[in-house]
Design an enzyme around this catalytic site. Sequence first.
Site, PDB file in Angstrom:
ATOM      1  N   GLY A 161       1.080  -1.436   0.137  1.00  0.00           N
ATOM      2  CA  GLY A 161       0.166  -0.273  -0.182  1.00  0.00           C
ATOM      3  C   GLY A 161       0.355   1.261  -0.525  1.00  0.00           C
ATOM      4  N   SER A 162       0.548   2.493   0.659  1.00  0.00           N
ATOM      5  CA  SER A 162       1.057   3.408   0.398  1.00  0.00           C
ATOM      6  C   SER A 162       1.948   3.728   1.573  1.00  0.00           C
ATOM      7  CB  SER A 162      -0.069   4.639   0.415  1.00  0.00           C
ATOM      8  OG  SER A 162      -0.186   4.875   2.043  1.00  0.00           O
ATOM      9  N   GLY A 178       2.072   2.219   5.544  1.00  0.00           N
ATOM     10  CA  GLY A 178       3.291   1.549   5.844  1.00  0.00           C
ATOM     11  C   GLY A 178       3.821   1.794   6.686  1.00  0.00           C
ATOM     12  N   GLU A 218       5.422  -4.156   0.488  1.00  0.00           N
ATOM     13  CA  GLU A 218       5.657  -3.220  -0.405  1.00  0.00           C
ATOM     14  C   GLU A 218       4.915  -1.901  -0.676  1.00  0.00           C
ATOM     15  OE1 GLU A 218       7.765  -4.111  -2.608  1.00  0.00           O
ATOM     16  OE2 GLU A 218       7.587  -6.481  -2.056  1.00  0.00           O
ATOM     17  N   CYS A 220       2.351   0.066  -9.052  1.00  0.00           N
ATOM     18  CA  CYS A 220       3.462   0.872  -8.283  1.00  0.00           C
ATOM     19  C   CYS A 220       4.577   1.242  -8.643  1.00  0.00           C
ATOM     20  CB  CYS A 220       3.385  -0.056  -6.874  1.00  0.00           C
ATOM     21  SG  CYS A 220       4.354  -1.581  -7.253  1.00  0.00           S
TER      22      CYS A 220
HETATM   23  P1  NAD Z   1      -3.293   2.651   1.542  1.00  0.00           P
HETATM   24  O1  NAD Z   1      -1.784   2.270   2.153  1.00  0.00           O
HETATM   25  O2  NAD Z   1      -4.247   3.637   1.203  1.00  0.00           O
HETATM   26  O3  NAD Z   1      -3.920   1.211   2.627  1.00  0.00           O
HETATM   27  C1  NAD Z   1      -3.510  -0.548   1.327  1.00  0.00           C
HETATM   28  C2  NAD Z   1      -4.324  -0.898   2.815  1.00  0.00           C
HETATM   29  O4  NAD Z   1      -4.352  -0.790   4.211  1.00  0.00           O
HETATM   30  C3  NAD Z   1      -5.869  -0.942   2.691  1.00  0.00           C
HETATM   31  O5  NAD Z   1      -6.410  -2.783   2.703  1.00  0.00           O
HETATM   32  C4  NAD Z   1      -6.072  -0.094   3.572  1.00  0.00           C
HETATM   33  O6  NAD Z   1      -8.120  -0.498   3.989  1.00  0.00           O
HETATM   34  C5  NAD Z   1      -4.759  -0.879   4.742  1.00  0.00           C
HETATM   35  N1  NAD Z   1      -5.114   0.624   5.734  1.00  0.00           N
HETATM   36  C6  NAD Z   1      -5.869   1.567   6.112  1.00  0.00           C
HETATM   37  N2  NAD Z   1      -5.727   1.734   6.671  1.00  0.00           N
HETATM   38  C7  NAD Z   1      -4.699   1.297   7.464  1.00  0.00           C
HETATM   39  C8  NAD Z   1      -3.796   1.255   8.984  1.00  0.00           C
HETATM   40  N3  NAD Z   1      -3.828   2.188   9.833  1.00  0.00           N
HETATM   41  N4  NAD Z   1      -3.748   0.365   9.642  1.00  0.00           N
HETATM   42  C9  NAD Z   1      -3.584  -1.224   8.554  1.00  0.00           C
HETATM   43  N5  NAD Z   1      -4.053  -1.506   7.700  1.00  0.00           N
HETATM   44  C10 NAD Z   1      -4.735   0.124   7.271  1.00  0.00           C
HETATM   45  O7  NAD Z   1      -3.011   2.512  -0.107  1.00  0.00           O
HETATM   46  P2  NAD Z   1      -4.126   1.728  -1.702  1.00  0.00           P
HETATM   47  O8  NAD Z   1      -4.138   3.439  -1.819  1.00  0.00           O
HETATM   48  O9  NAD Z   1      -4.435   1.258  -1.436  1.00  0.00           O
HETATM   49  O10 NAD Z   1      -2.489   1.678  -2.282  1.00  0.00           O
HETATM   50  C11 NAD Z   1      -1.819   2.411  -3.446  1.00  0.00           C
HETATM   51  C12 NAD Z   1      -0.765   2.406  -3.011  1.00  0.00           C
HETATM   52  O11 NAD Z   1       0.136   0.883  -2.745  1.00  0.00           O
HETATM   53  C13 NAD Z   1       0.076   2.826  -3.659  1.00  0.00           C
HETATM   54  O12 NAD Z   1       0.866   4.288  -3.035  1.00  0.00           O
HETATM   55  C14 NAD Z   1       1.259   1.858  -4.721  1.00  0.00           C
HETATM   56  O13 NAD Z   1       2.026   2.610  -5.321  1.00  0.00           O
HETATM   57  C15 NAD Z   1       0.959   1.042  -2.702  1.00  0.00           C
HETATM   58  N6  NAD Z   1       1.888  -0.194  -3.894  1.00  0.00           N
HETATM   59  C16 NAD Z   1       3.172  -0.847  -4.151  1.00  0.00           C
HETATM   60  C17 NAD Z   1       3.016  -1.929  -4.500  1.00  0.00           C
HETATM   61  C18 NAD Z   1       4.366  -2.476  -4.845  1.00  0.00           C
HETATM   62  O14 NAD Z   1       4.473  -3.512  -4.749  1.00  0.00           O
HETATM   63  N7  NAD Z   1       5.514  -1.436  -3.636  1.00  0.00           N
HETATM   64  C19 NAD Z   1       2.025  -2.945  -4.929  1.00  0.00           C
HETATM   65  C20 NAD Z   1       1.152  -1.891  -5.314  1.00  0.00           C
HETATM   66  C21 NAD Z   1       0.644  -1.181  -4.660  1.00  0.00           C
END
Ligand code: NAD
Length: 478
Positions: A222-223, A227, A244, A278
Amino acid sequence: VTESVENLSMLIDGAMVSSDTFSDVINPATGEVVYRVPDCSREELDVAMNAAQRAYREWRVDDDRRREILRACAKALENSVDELARVQTLEQGMPLAASVQGIQGSAANFDRYADLEIPVVTVKDDDEALIQVVRRPLGVVAAIKPWNVPIGQAVGVIAPALRAGCTVVLKPSEYTPAATLVLGEILRDVIPTGVLNIVSGSGEVGSWMVEHPIPRGISFTGSVATGKKVNAMAAPDLKRVLLELGGNDAAIVLDDVDPDVLAERIFWTAFRNSGQICMATKRVYVPEALHDPIVASLARIASAVKVGDGMEESTELGPLCNSMQYERVKGLVADAIKDGATVAAGGNAIDSSGYFFEPTILANAHEGMRIVDEEQFGPALPILTYKTLDEVIDRANATNFGLGASVWSSDTGRAAEVAALLESGNAWVNTHSQQHPNAPFGGAKWSGVGSQNGLYSIFAYTDPQTTWTSRRALTAGA
Ligand code: NAD
């Protein structure tokens, strides 16, 4: 096409489980509600975690059985490609053909992890002792995933974590939970009770998962912002984390490229899945003399792309996945224009009930614009100019992101020298946004902790264990 809204269920302890409250899943191409999914409660999460822990005792024992079951997962997925692809496109927006291809890839991924040989390293084998290093599974893995490629993300943790001997509790993004819940229903028939659990809910449920005492490993994609929170929440319990995170990949174009050929090659590395990848190309650095012809060529391609509902066969790019991301991309493009970027193609939202945005090329961009400094995760690409190689390498590296970066040149040797100086987990020459199943994929700096793919994923879901058998006999007088 409006269809009746289906309520989906979570996979918990081998059963399909509903909940007291539900959330809507929106089709980003139409703005309509397409599914309703349960909001997992703390109690339901506890049941899932306990089931995973119970199942772990048996699951960790028999690797041959695990391999067999992964092969059965591959078959089950192959048989469900069309159904799953449709659900994934309805909630995520990606073109159906891309969805089909991705899920076929995920089926193959199950087989690949079934086939993988996990090495046992022998350190000493003599009269005194046999000393070996094996990979011991972490235990229960809590996996929290984003909305850009739901099935690929889910299988990307399920397959290696199960092969490693871990059991899993997985939560997809609240924007795209439907396909993953359907996946749970499909895999329920082939995976033993409790080994895989799939829950749905918001970020709060994610935080409960990370803070829960049962999981020993966290697999988060995720973001960067989330993270960092996950890393901090996992720290007091010393849980192992695989993070990631986001990227802001630079592409550096050297002075010897043909602008048209370059544009053809680089365009889709930035725009695939409407830029919601990503490791997409997110900023392009070109020599001053090549700026105008490269911009013109990219703009020609961008203007010809067919944007539409992913369910229509002719669609090349779907909508942004959700209103949050749609508003964000609109804001980033508007700010860039305000800060002096020239719109060479696109630049506007497309008037419709969905979250469509024109494929956009922003010329004359520079650092200080949010779309250059931040991760746009959308179909808008800034083009910047540079004067010297030393300067452009510094500018490419001047970011906390470090997922990937690429160098483009007719002279691959020269490009490789530049690529070697890039501070990123992936350094590509004359390509971008590529992963190989056996090569580690991970980010430098804030783009992540740890790597995945092939043995690297197995390493992420295991710790090394040294086994030491003394060969001195225990019998008296020996
Ligand atoms: P996000 O961080 O908003 O959410 C990701 C997940 O985390 C969701 O399931 C969300 O419900 C959960 N989440 C939110 N707050 C949380 C908390 N406090 N504790 C635990 N979990 C929580 O990210 P997104 O908007 O869903 O995804 C987009 C991002 O993911 C972009 O930055 C993208 O670059 C990244 N990404 C990275 C990779 C990689 O392999 N490096 C792959 C795909 C996406």
